[in-house]
Scaffold this active site. Structure first.
Site, short mmCIF file in Angstrom:
data_model
loop_
_atom_site.label_atom_id
_atom_site.label_comp_id
_atom_site.label_asym_id
_atom_site.label_seq_id
_atom_site.Cartn_x
_atom_site.Cartn_y
_atom_site.Cartn_z
CG ASP A 14 -2.03 -0.99 1.18
OD1 ASP A 14 -2.30 -1.48 0.06
OD2 ASP A 14 -2.64 -1.28 2.22
N GLY A 39 -3.64 -6.06 2.68
CA GLY A 39 -4.26 -7.35 2.39
C GLY A 39 -4.82 -7.93 3.68
CG ASN A 43 -4.04 -5.08 6.89
OD1 ASN A 43 -2.85 -4.76 6.93
ND2 ASN A 43 -4.87 -4.65 5.97
NE ARG A 90 -3.89 -6.76 -4.11
CZ ARG A 90 -5.09 -6.50 -3.63
NH1 ARG A 90 -5.93 -5.77 -4.34
NH2 ARG A 90 -5.48 -6.96 -2.47
N GLY A 225 -20.79 -1.88 11.17
CA GLY A 225 -20.15 -0.57 11.20
C GLY A 225 -20.37 0.11 12.55
CB VAL A 251 -8.54 2.60 6.27
CG1 VAL A 251 -8.03 1.44 5.45
CG2 VAL A 251 -8.92 3.76 5.37
CG ASP A 255 -8.46 -6.29 7.47
OD1 ASP A 255 -9.26 -7.14 7.04
OD2 ASP A 255 -7.80 -5.52 6.73
CG MET A 285 -8.02 -0.13 12.34
SD MET A 285 -6.35 -0.61 12.81
CE MET A 285 -5.76 -1.22 11.27
N1 ATP Z 1 -17.88 4.40 13.03
C1 ATP Z 1 -17.63 3.41 13.87
N2 ATP Z 1 -17.72 3.61 15.21
C2 ATP Z 1 -17.45 2.62 16.10
N3 ATP Z 1 -17.10 1.37 15.72
C3 ATP Z 1 -17.01 1.09 14.41
C4 ATP Z 1 -17.27 2.09 13.41
N4 ATP Z 1 -17.07 1.54 12.20
C5 ATP Z 1 -16.71 0.25 12.42
N5 ATP Z 1 -16.67 -0.02 13.75
C6 ATP Z 1 -16.35 -1.29 14.39
O1 ATP Z 1 -15.62 -2.12 13.51
C7 ATP Z 1 -16.38 -3.28 13.14
C8 ATP Z 1 -16.14 -3.60 11.68
O2 ATP Z 1 -16.57 -2.52 10.85
P1 ATP Z 1 -17.47 -2.74 9.55
O3 ATP Z 1 -18.77 -3.35 9.93
O4 ATP Z 1 -17.51 -1.44 8.82
O5 ATP Z 1 -16.68 -3.87 8.75
P2 ATP Z 1 -15.67 -3.82 7.51
O6 ATP Z 1 -15.20 -5.21 7.35
O7 ATP Z 1 -14.65 -2.76 7.76
O8 ATP Z 1 -16.64 -3.42 6.31
P3 ATP Z 1 -16.45 -3.70 4.75
O9 ATP Z 1 -15.62 -4.95 4.59
O10 ATP Z 1 -17.85 -3.84 4.20
O11 ATP Z 1 -15.73 -2.47 4.23
C9 ATP Z 1 -17.84 -2.92 13.48
O12 ATP Z 1 -18.60 -4.06 13.78
C10 ATP Z 1 -17.67 -2.02 14.69
O13 ATP Z 1 -17.52 -2.80 15.85
#
Ligand code: ATP
Ligand code: MG
Length: 317
Positions: A14, A39, A43, A90, A225, A251, A255, A285
């Site tokens: 990256d 990847g 991660n 990549r 999310g 981001v 992971d 994260m």
């Molecule tokens: N804005 C936020 N505030 C607090 N916690 C969050 C937030 N966004 C993500 N998280 C935490 O991180 C976890 C994973 O995030 P998310 O559901 O967006 O999965 P993702 O794998 O990053 O999504 P995708 O693969 O579709 O991009 C969530 O279940 C939540 O616990």
């Protein structure tokens, strides 16, 4: 401490840089680039390392980008076992636009990994994962790798006695048939998987239970999310709220969450507490800028908050 191995079939180097404004045609002069490993499985292994739960990262690697990637991961102290391939690993390019704060992410498809190289990757994984307790398979597949590759991995690793955890999307997710312990789709991925809208939480529980009833996996951790996550098994479902945090960079939450869940399980925590630890790691994260990993102190602090609040009834069905 149980043995953990991660597999990343489509790793990336990256590259992140910044510029005042992205414009067509003219040369866009950028700042000094930063290079990070990328990847899914890589991660997850890196976050597991931060959480004090060592894991070995297995991945195909080729060309000078592959070598640079291996150096970066090894420098972080993460044990690696790479398989040299003919194609070049990549690169992904992220450009932060200073004037707007917008972020542009250019993701390349990844090299050809021949059938022979795919087989060699699987053989390497089987060698490294013999005696392992958890194998985390995460991220996309390179273009020529068949969509049922992860199912082959699940079968082979399942034969070794390890629990398989999968985080992927699209056809690779749809091709899962069984032998998987836990799948971590995001709500977006579950919608895509089932072809349904799934706006109500009851629909989300029903859709994940169908996946379990089909025999695909024992456990689904559906990430929602900012809304948190749902834990669904054959006989129970539980909703977990997230931690309310200001987002510095969005981001890598997924992971990090997977790493948190696996780390919890590896320490012998219950499924529910492991999901809480995953939610804490996902939120942590978001506290660090750009490609920086989460801090363990944030994860532990959020986990304490979540466990103290867990007396409330969070059962959905
Ligand atoms: N804005 C936020 N505030 C607090 N916690 C969050 C937030 N966004 C993500 N998280 C935490 O991180 C976890 C994973 O995030 P998310 O559901 O967006 O999965 P993702 O794998 O990053 O999504 P995708 O693969 O579709 O991009 C969530 O279940 C939540 O616990
Ligand atoms: Mg994800």
């Amino acid at each position: 401490m149980p043995d953990i191995v991660t597999l990343t079939m489509n790793p990336a180097l990256d590259i992140t840089t910044s510029t005042n404004r992205v414009v067509p045609t003219d040369k866009v002069r950028c700042g000094a680039p930063r290079r990070d490993p990328g990847g899914g499985g890589l991660n997850v292994a890196r976050v597991l390392h931060v959480l004090g739960t060592p894991a070995t990262a297995v991945f195909p690697s080729g060309g000078h980008t592959g070598r640079a990637l291996e150096d970066l991961v090894a420098t972080e102290g993460v044990p690696i076992r790479s398989l040299t391939i003919r194609g070049s690993t990549r690169e992904s390019l992220t450009i932060n636009e200073n004037e707007t704060g917008l972020q542009y992410r250019f993701v390349l498809p990844g090299p050809t990994v021949t059938t022979r190289e795919q087989r060699a990757c699987l053989d390497l994984l089987i060698e490294v994962a013999s005696g392992a307790d958890y194998v985390v398979v995460s991220g996309s597949l390179p273009p020529d790798v068949p969509a049922d590759f992860y199912q082959h991995v699940a079968g082979a690793v399942g034969d070794l006695g390890a629990r398989v955890i999968v985080d992927t999307s699209g056809p690779a997710l749809r091709q899962l048939r069984g032998r998987v312990f836990l799948v971590k789709p995001s709500i977006r991925e579950l919608r895509d998987w089932t072809g349904r809208e799934l706006s109500a939480i009851d629909d989300q529980v029903a859709a994940t239970r169908e996946v379990i009833d089909r025999g695909v996996c024992d456990v689904v951790v559906l990430s929602l999310g900012a809304e948190g996550a749902l834990l669904v098994t054959q006989d129970r479902d539980e909703y977990f709220p997230s931690v309310e945090v200001p987002v510095v960079s969005g981001v890598g939450a997924g992971d990090s969450m997977v790493a948190g869940v696996v780390s919890g399980l590896a320490r012998g925590r219950s499924l529910s507490d492991s999901v809480r630890y995953g939610i804490a790691a996902g939120a942590a994260m978001l506290q660090t800028p750009g490609t920086a990993l989460c801090r363990r102190t944030d994860v532990e602090r959020f986990y304490t908050l979540l466990t103290e609040g867990s007396a409330a009834d969070t059962t959905v069905g």
